[in-house]
Design a protein around this motif. Structure first.
Motif, PDB file in Angstrom:
ATOM      1  N   VAL A 140      31.712 -71.488 -26.873  1.00  9.22           N
ATOM      2  CA  VAL A 140      32.249 -70.573 -25.863  1.00  9.22           C
ATOM      3  C   VAL A 140      31.570 -70.830 -24.519  1.00  9.22           C
ATOM      4  CG1 VAL A 140      30.594 -68.733 -26.433  1.00  9.22           C
ATOM      5  CG2 VAL A 140      32.767 -68.146 -25.340  1.00  9.22           C
ATOM      6  N   PHE A 141      32.378 -70.811 -23.465  1.00 11.76           N
ATOM      7  CA  PHE A 141      31.873 -70.828 -22.095  1.00 11.76           C
ATOM      8  C   PHE A 141      32.022 -69.414 -21.549  1.00 11.76           C
ATOM      9  CE2 PHE A 141      32.997 -75.274 -22.700  1.00 11.76           C
ATOM     10  CZ  PHE A 141      31.985 -75.953 -22.041  1.00 11.76           C
ATOM     11  N   LEU A 142      30.942 -68.847 -21.043  1.00 11.69           N
ATOM     12  CA  LEU A 142      30.925 -67.482 -20.533  1.00 11.69           C
ATOM     13  C   LEU A 142      30.825 -67.529 -19.015  1.00 11.69           C
ATOM     14  CD1 LEU A 142      28.405 -66.207 -23.206  1.00 11.69           C
ATOM     15  CD2 LEU A 142      30.849 -65.654 -23.136  1.00 11.69           C
ATOM     16  N   LEU A 143      31.947 -67.287 -18.348  1.00 10.02           N
ATOM     17  CA  LEU A 143      32.024 -67.345 -16.896  1.00 10.02           C
ATOM     18  C   LEU A 143      31.926 -65.930 -16.331  1.00 10.02           C
ATOM     19  CD1 LEU A 143      32.686 -68.685 -14.122  1.00 10.02           C
ATOM     20  CD2 LEU A 143      35.118 -68.435 -14.757  1.00 10.02           C
ATOM     21  N   GLN A 144      30.955 -65.714 -15.461  1.00  4.91           N
ATOM     22  CA  GLN A 144      30.821 -64.397 -14.855  1.00  4.91           C
ATOM     23  C   GLN A 144      31.863 -64.255 -13.743  1.00  4.91           C
ATOM     24  OE1 GLN A 144      29.003 -62.261 -16.276  1.00  4.91           O
ATOM     25  NE2 GLN A 144      29.376 -60.561 -14.882  1.00  4.91           N
ATOM     26  N   GLY A 145      32.697 -63.213 -13.861  1.00  5.51           N
ATOM     27  CA  GLY A 145      33.783 -63.042 -12.913  1.00  5.51           C
ATOM     28  C   GLY A 145      33.545 -61.983 -11.869  1.00  5.51           C
ATOM     29  N   HIS A 146      32.750 -60.970 -12.224  1.00  2.00           N
ATOM     30  CA  HIS A 146      32.524 -59.838 -11.316  1.00  2.00           C
ATOM     31  C   HIS A 146      31.242 -59.140 -11.760  1.00  2.00           C
ATOM     32  CE1 HIS A 146      33.274 -56.140  -9.047  1.00  2.00           C
ATOM     33  NE2 HIS A 146      33.111 -55.464 -10.157  1.00  2.00           N
ATOM     34  N   GLY A 147      30.440 -58.695 -10.813  1.00  2.00           N
ATOM     35  CA  GLY A 147      29.206 -58.002 -11.158  1.00  2.00           C
ATOM     36  C   GLY A 147      28.184 -58.944 -11.780  1.00  2.00           C
ATOM     37  N   ARG A 148      27.200 -58.361 -12.446  1.00  2.00           N
ATOM     38  CA  ARG A 148      26.121 -59.152 -13.035  1.00  2.00           C
ATOM     39  C   ARG A 148      25.919 -58.790 -14.499  1.00  2.00           C
ATOM     40  NH1 ARG A 148      20.995 -57.767 -10.083  1.00  2.00           N
ATOM     41  NH2 ARG A 148      21.902 -55.679 -10.323  1.00  2.00           N
ATOM     42  N   ARG A 149      25.656 -59.807 -15.293  1.00  2.00           N
ATOM     43  CA  ARG A 149      25.373 -59.586 -16.715  1.00  2.00           C
ATOM     44  C   ARG A 149      24.113 -60.354 -17.091  1.00  2.00           C
ATOM     45  NH1 ARG A 149      28.179 -57.993 -21.372  1.00  2.00           N
ATOM     46  NH2 ARG A 149      30.165 -57.867 -20.268  1.00  2.00           N
ATOM     47  N   ARG A 150      23.248 -59.687 -17.825  1.00  2.00           N
ATOM     48  CA  ARG A 150      22.019 -60.319 -18.323  1.00  2.00           C
ATOM     49  C   ARG A 150      22.306 -60.896 -19.704  1.00  2.00           C
ATOM     50  NH1 ARG A 150      16.775 -60.077 -16.975  1.00  2.00           N
ATOM     51  NH2 ARG A 150      17.260 -58.469 -15.424  1.00  2.00           N
ATOM     52  N   TRP A 151      22.113 -62.196 -19.824  1.00  2.00           N
ATOM     53  CA  TRP A 151      22.309 -62.857 -21.105  1.00  2.00           C
ATOM     54  C   TRP A 151      20.967 -63.252 -21.712  1.00  2.00           C
ATOM     55  CZ3 TRP A 151      26.480 -62.820 -23.942  1.00  2.00           C
ATOM     56  CH2 TRP A 151      27.736 -62.658 -23.332  1.00  2.00           C
ATOM     57  N   LYS A 152      20.816 -62.922 -22.986  1.00  2.00           N
ATOM     58  CA  LYS A 152      19.656 -63.346 -23.750  1.00  2.00           C
ATOM     59  C   LYS A 152      20.135 -64.251 -24.876  1.00  2.00           C
ATOM     60  CE  LYS A 152      17.133 -59.022 -22.899  1.00  2.00           C
ATOM     61  NZ  LYS A 152      16.447 -57.859 -23.535  1.00  2.00           N
ATOM     62  N   LEU A 153      19.475 -65.396 -25.033  1.00  2.00           N
ATOM     63  CA  LEU A 153      19.785 -66.307 -26.123  1.00  2.00           C
ATOM     64  C   LEU A 153      18.666 -66.265 -27.146  1.00  2.00           C
ATOM     65  CD1 LEU A 153      21.159 -69.442 -24.218  1.00  2.00           C
ATOM     66  CD2 LEU A 153      22.389 -67.425 -25.027  1.00  2.00           C
ATOM     67  N   GLY A 154      19.059 -66.311 -28.418  1.00  2.00           N
ATOM     68  CA  GLY A 154      18.063 -66.184 -29.477  1.00  2.00           C
ATOM     69  C   GLY A 154      18.082 -67.345 -30.443  1.00  2.00           C
ATOM     70  N   GLN A 155      17.971 -67.016 -31.713  1.00  2.00           N
ATOM     71  CA  GLN A 155      17.809 -68.001 -32.765  1.00  2.00           C
ATOM     72  C   GLN A 155      19.164 -68.541 -33.228  1.00  2.00           C
ATOM     73  OE1 GLN A 155      17.526 -64.729 -32.942  1.00  2.00           O
ATOM     74  NE2 GLN A 155      18.285 -63.936 -34.896  1.00  2.00           N
ATOM     75  N   MET A 156      19.121 -69.688 -33.919  1.00  2.00           N
ATOM     76  CA  MET A 156      20.315 -70.197 -34.589  1.00  2.00           C
ATOM     77  C   MET A 156      20.544 -69.373 -35.850  1.00  2.00           C
ATOM     78  SD  MET A 156      21.668 -72.520 -32.733  1.00  2.00           S
ATOM     79  CE  MET A 156      22.886 -73.137 -33.903  1.00  2.00           C
ATOM     80  N   CYS A 157      21.799 -69.092 -36.134  1.00  2.00           N
ATOM     81  CA  CYS A 157      22.135 -68.202 -37.251  1.00  2.00           C
ATOM     82  C   CYS A 157      23.002 -68.909 -38.286  1.00  2.00           C
ATOM     83  CB  CYS A 157      22.874 -66.974 -36.733  1.00  2.00           C
ATOM     84  SG  CYS A 157      21.942 -66.008 -35.527  1.00  2.00           S
ATOM     85  N   THR A 158      23.064 -68.297 -39.455  1.00  2.00           N
ATOM     86  CA  THR A 158      23.905 -68.787 -40.543  1.00  2.00           C
ATOM     87  C   THR A 158      24.604 -67.599 -41.177  1.00  2.00           C
ATOM     88  OG1 THR A 158      22.212 -68.531 -42.258  1.00  2.00           O
ATOM     89  CG2 THR A 158      22.211 -70.611 -41.010  1.00  2.00           C
ATOM     90  N   ASP A 159      25.422 -67.884 -42.179  1.00  2.00           N
ATOM     91  CA  ASP A 159      26.096 -66.796 -42.905  1.00  2.00           C
ATOM     92  C   ASP A 159      25.095 -65.834 -43.527  1.00  2.00           C
ATOM     93  OD1 ASP A 159      28.536 -67.831 -42.262  1.00  2.00           O
ATOM     94  OD2 ASP A 159      28.833 -68.864 -44.170  1.00  2.00           O
ATOM     95  N   GLY A 160      23.885 -66.315 -43.749  1.00  2.00           N
ATOM     96  CA  GLY A 160      22.878 -65.463 -44.381  1.00  2.00           C
ATOM     97  C   GLY A 160      22.050 -64.650 -43.412  1.00  2.00           C
ATOM     98  N   SER A 161      22.304 -64.767 -42.118  1.00  2.00           N
ATOM     99  CA  SER A 161      21.523 -63.991 -41.143  1.00  2.00           C
ATOM    100  C   SER A 161      21.773 -62.497 -41.333  1.00  2.00           C
ATOM    101  CB  SER A 161      21.897 -64.413 -39.722  1.00  2.00           C
ATOM    102  OG  SER A 161      21.574 -65.769 -39.492  1.00  2.00           O
ATOM    103  N   PRO A 162      20.714 -61.678 -41.317  1.00  2.00           N
ATOM    104  CA  PRO A 162      20.882 -60.241 -41.571  1.00  2.00           C
ATOM    105  C   PRO A 162      21.692 -59.552 -40.484  1.00  2.00           C
ATOM    106  CG  PRO A 162      18.623 -60.741 -40.907  1.00  2.00           C
ATOM    107  CD  PRO A 162      19.300 -62.051 -41.118  1.00  2.00           C
TER     108      PRO A 162
END
Length: 390
Positions: A140-162
């Motif tokens: 996914v490409f997340l393009l900011q169109g209006h206002g401001r958004r804070r993005w945090k990136l974390g860990q890689m996940c799998t089907d087993g992620s809680p």
């Protein structure tokens, strides 16, 4: 509105470098990927789309009737008037199919296969609005169109992620922030599949999410075998001529599995059948009801073209093609047809252009196969006559 080059879109990277080093591997923040971006759709107009029956929309409230409450559209004006001042998000799916100016944004991503593109979802969030920490199974490409958004990136996940115990939303119960940025209009963030991300609105904001089709292995196996089964006859059955007497009649021996595997392998290795199925599957429209057959009178197409009307591609239609030795296969909204290879230049235009002018199309009248193809795509609803105000 569109970036002036691939390098601008990708923060100075070439398409080759991006695909080699980032695509499906690691995230990339691009400041001013769309320089001076101005959203073609206002928050009120986005809310207006969410009132329509035919458009998929959702509202996520972090503090609703229960934590992370999901409400599904279509909504009413009263629904919006009763929302709290903060901590909620409206998401509207496939806006590119309903608003041409939004659909134009997809042209910036032509360095990727068009049959991989899914749609542009637009979200509006009040201050504090979010859909919770989560991950997607697609790019996914997340393009900011209006206002401001804070993005945090974390860990890689799998089907087993809680996950949180939430029946409607897949929200991670554990999230470890590894990178963090605030995006402003024109900034864009690429997130590969499986990477946890969490966006929170700093103020009233809109985000354009360009998503991609990535069928699961389950979908591939189920749909491809269903496709192959259409051509199998009842007379084609498991056989074991020449087998040896079994050591134990109750045992399922290796020889039996070898025979069975040969049946499956022969079907799976039919590359031509795989190509036909995949082309049909990947061009199936998200909203089939928006690609409907339409009646045209004999000579009507030529008459309209002579009046100066061009043809537009139905925003909900999907087209792709494949060249196979001396033939050409065109895939259109889940169907296919085999064409002479000489039509390749025409097919490329049909697949890559959103609009074909009358003069160009009238030049195809002397080419029987090309003219017939245009008439068929028009009758199927993949092509539409432009309206007077277009």
């Amino acid at each position: 509105m569109l970036p002036d080059s691939i390098e601008t879109l990708l923060g100075g990277l070439s398409a080759e470098t991006f695909l080699r080093e980032y695509w499906q591997r690691k995230p990339l923040l691009i400041r001013q990927a769309f320089p001076g971006f101005e959203t073609p759709l206002s928050p009120d107009e986005l809310a207006g789309l969410a009132l329509e029956d035919e458009i998929e929309s959702r509202i996520v409230l972090e503090h609703g009737a229960h934590p992370w409450e999901l409400r599904r559209g279509p909504f009413t004006e009263e629904d919006f008037r009763t929302l709290p001042e903060r901590d909620w998000t409206l998401l509207v799916q496939s806006v590119d199919q309903f608003v041409p100016e939004v659909g134009e944004l997809l042209k910036a991503f032509r360095f990727l296969p068009s049959w991989r593109l899914d749609d542009i979802m637009i979200s509006y969030a009040a201050p504090g609005g979010s859909v919770g920490p989560h991950y997607d199974n697609y790019d996914v490409f997340l393009l900011q169109g209006h206002g401001r958004r804070r993005w945090k990136l974390g860990q890689m996940c799998t089907d087993g992620s809680p996950m949180l115990d939430n029946p409607d939303l897949k929200i991670l119960s554990e999230f470890t922030t590894e990178q963090e940025w605030v995006l402003e209009p024109g900034d864009m963030l690429y997130v590969p599949p499986g990477l946890a991300h969490h966006g929170v609105a700093e103020d009233d904001c809109m985000t354009y999410s360009v998503g991609f089709r990535a069928p699961s292995h389950q979908e591939i196996l189920v749909h491809f075998t269903d496709f192959l089964a259409q051509f199998a006859t009842d007379q084609q059955r498991y056989g074991d001529a020449g087998m040896q007497p079994p050591a134990d009649p109750s045992a399922l021996d290796d020889a039996a599995l070898d025979r069975l595997q040969a049946i499956v392998r022969q079907a799976a290795e039919d590359r031509d059948a795989l190509a036909v199925w995949f082309g049909r599957f990947m061009t199936e429209p998200r909203y089939p009801e928006r690609v409907q057959a339409q009646e045209t009178e004999p000579g009507e197409l030529e008459s309209l073209l002579q009046q100066g009307y061009g043809l537009i591609r139905n925003p909900s239609a999907r087209l792709a093609y494949r060249v196979e030795e001396d033939t050409l296969v065109l895939f259109a909204s889940g169907e296919h047809c085999v064409l002479p290879a000489s039509l390749l230049p025409r097919v490329r235009l049909l697949c890559n252009e959103d609009y074909l002018d009358a003069e160009t199309l009238l030049g195809w009248r002397s080419e029987g196969d090309a003219w017939t193809l245009v008439e068929q795509l028009l009758s199927k609803g993949d092509l539409l006559i432009e309206e007077e105000d277009e």
